[in-house]
Design an enzyme around this catalytic site. Structure first.
Site, PDB file in Angstrom:
ATOM      1  N   ASP A 157       6.491 -36.508   5.785  1.00 41.44           N
ATOM      2  CA  ASP A 157       6.672 -35.122   6.508  1.00 41.44           C
ATOM      3  C   ASP A 157       7.344 -35.308   7.886  1.00 41.44           C
ATOM      4  OD1 ASP A 157       4.200 -36.393   7.383  1.00 41.44           O
ATOM      5  OD2 ASP A 157       3.828 -34.161   8.429  1.00 41.44           O
ATOM      6  N   GLU A 198       1.233 -35.844   8.025  1.00 43.02           N
ATOM      7  CA  GLU A 198       0.833 -36.692   9.376  1.00 43.02           C
ATOM      8  C   GLU A 198       1.053 -35.846  10.298  1.00 43.02           C
ATOM      9  OE1 GLU A 198       1.340 -39.632  12.871  1.00 43.02           O
ATOM     10  OE2 GLU A 198       2.837 -38.034  11.808  1.00 43.02           O
TER      11      GLU A 198
END
Length: 419
Positions: A90, A185
């Site tokens: 991400d 994350e």
């Protein structure tokens, strides 16, 4: 026995991979209630699985939570601890990651870098001190309207290229190696549902650091605090002596925070902070979100006590108002775990040295998936991925630094086998 010279490898594909991956929008969403927070993160994860399978890594798969797991089989007779390499797919929600157009600035010569799609966005040599180490390098940026996504698609591309090279060069001896790619994350949820039994690794390395040559064994310890203020809502035409505005109380609390210390904008090094990240609500009820950070876990409680005193003092000035103060643990300083396994850092430092760089041990004013993984039982320092100026339009990474990260991963795999 002749050892294969890992540094003789020249057939890198890491930059090409990276430039493909950044064009896939994988921003996470801090306000979502699903996991992963955005389905589009899986677009990259599915691509990684198919590329790993094409390399001959047969067990590569995506689970229902959006994690990619894969195994590179051992090619040695020795008993070697199983090592995991991990990075996150991400990108930060702080800046758009949609329609990223990567641009290569070949053979950088120390100039300011003007980004083509918005010439007002300039990566200035004077403001980015690490550019001094990049002369002659090929620097990759976004085009000026989005972030680049080097955090952490540089790490993803480096692990993927290292996996390809390990599969293609059986002369690099190594034990069993696990690969893990995580979602979310950037919003602090990255390893929420990771299955460490299934992963089956003894030690790990996140490839999510910054400057080439750095390895980090210390993070912040982190808590989140939610302060909910209950006011008294009355029609404003008849409010005299009755209304108590939760919104004004929230504003007073924020105004009473320390101005010259304990804030991100006034601290550096090991100093922690109390940081309001959002406020919302109205007259009747308002909510303030804070993040509390310090390298010393015991100091988190001290910072929280200071914050609670401020809240208490403000709320008592408003008869009829009340508040709740909710603390949630986010992650802890991974140094507390890593100090018990010094060989994990020793191998990382030696690998950086063998890749031709000077290792630099750093602490992070932030956290990584490795913080959580370390406390879940997988000691996991953070190795450089080469990116700089994360989470904004000036993000950049050097092709040559990414290649050094690939070499570092190969050396880590080999040194564990050697030992």
């Amino acid at each position: 026995m002749h050892n294969f010279d890992i540094n003789s490898i020249v057939d890198f594909q890491v930059a090409e991979r990276f430039m493909r991956y950044v064009q896939i929008d994988t921003a996470s969403d801090p306000h979502a209630t699903s996991f992963p927070s955005t389905e589009k993160q899986k677009d990259l994860s599915r691509l990684l699985v198919s590329e790993l399978q094409q390399m001959g890594i047969t067990d590569a798969h995506l689970d229902k939570y959006g994690y990619v797991y894969a195994t590179i089989p051992s090619n040695t007779d020795k008993e070697v601890p199983v090592i995991c390499f991990c990075s996150h797919v991400d990108t930060s929600p702080d800046c758009s990651g949609k329609d990223v157009k990567p641009v290569i600035h070949a053979a950088y010569q120390g100039q300011d870098i003007v980004l083509p799609d918005d010439p007002s966005v300039i990566i200035k040599y004077s403001e980015h001190p690490d550019l001094q180490y990049q002369l002659g390098h090929d620097i990759i940026t976004a085009s000026g309207t989005t972030l680049l996504g080097a955090d952490d698609k540089a790490g993803v591309a480096e692990i993927m290229d290292a996996a390809r090279l390990l599969m293609n060069h059986p002369e690099i001896k190594h034990g069993e190696i696990k690969l893990l790619f995580t979602p979310d994350e950037e919003i602090g949820q990255g390893v929420e549902y990771v299955d460490l039994n299934k992963l089956g690794a003894a030690f790990g390395y996140t490839i999510d650091g910054e400057k080439a040559g750095t390895i980090e064994d210390e993070t912040f310890s982190a808590d989140g605090v939610r302060v909910i203020i209950q006011g008294i809502s009355v029609h404003p035409g008849f409010a005299k002596g009755k209304m108590v505005s939760a919104l004004k109380i929230a504003a007073d609390i924020i105004a009473d925070l320390p101005k010259d210390k304990l804030s991100p904008e006034t601290t550096t090094g090991a100093a922690g902070f109390i940081h309001p990240t959002e406020v919302n609500g109205g007259v009747d009820k308002a909510e303030i979100g804070f993040i509390i950070r310090d390298h010393d876990t015991t100091k988190l409680m001290e910072h929280e006590a200071i914050l609670q005193r401020i809240v208490e003092n403000v709320v008592t000035r408003y008869p009829g108002a009340s508040y709740t103060f909710d603390v949630k643990e986010q992650y802890r300083n991974m140094k507390e775990v890593l100090d018990q396994y010094p060989e994990v850092m020793e191998v990382g430092m030696e690998a950086i040295r063998r890749a031709g760089l000077t290792p630099e041990r750093r602490s992070i004013r932030g956290g990584t998936d490795g913080s959580r993984l370390s406390f879940m039982g997988l000691p996991c320092p953070n190795v450089f991925a080469g990116g700089h100026a994360f989470h904004g339009k000036m993000e950049w990474v050097s092709k040559q630094d990414m290649e050094k990260a690939v070499l570092t991963i190969l050396h880590i795999a080999h040194i564990w086998q050697e030992r």
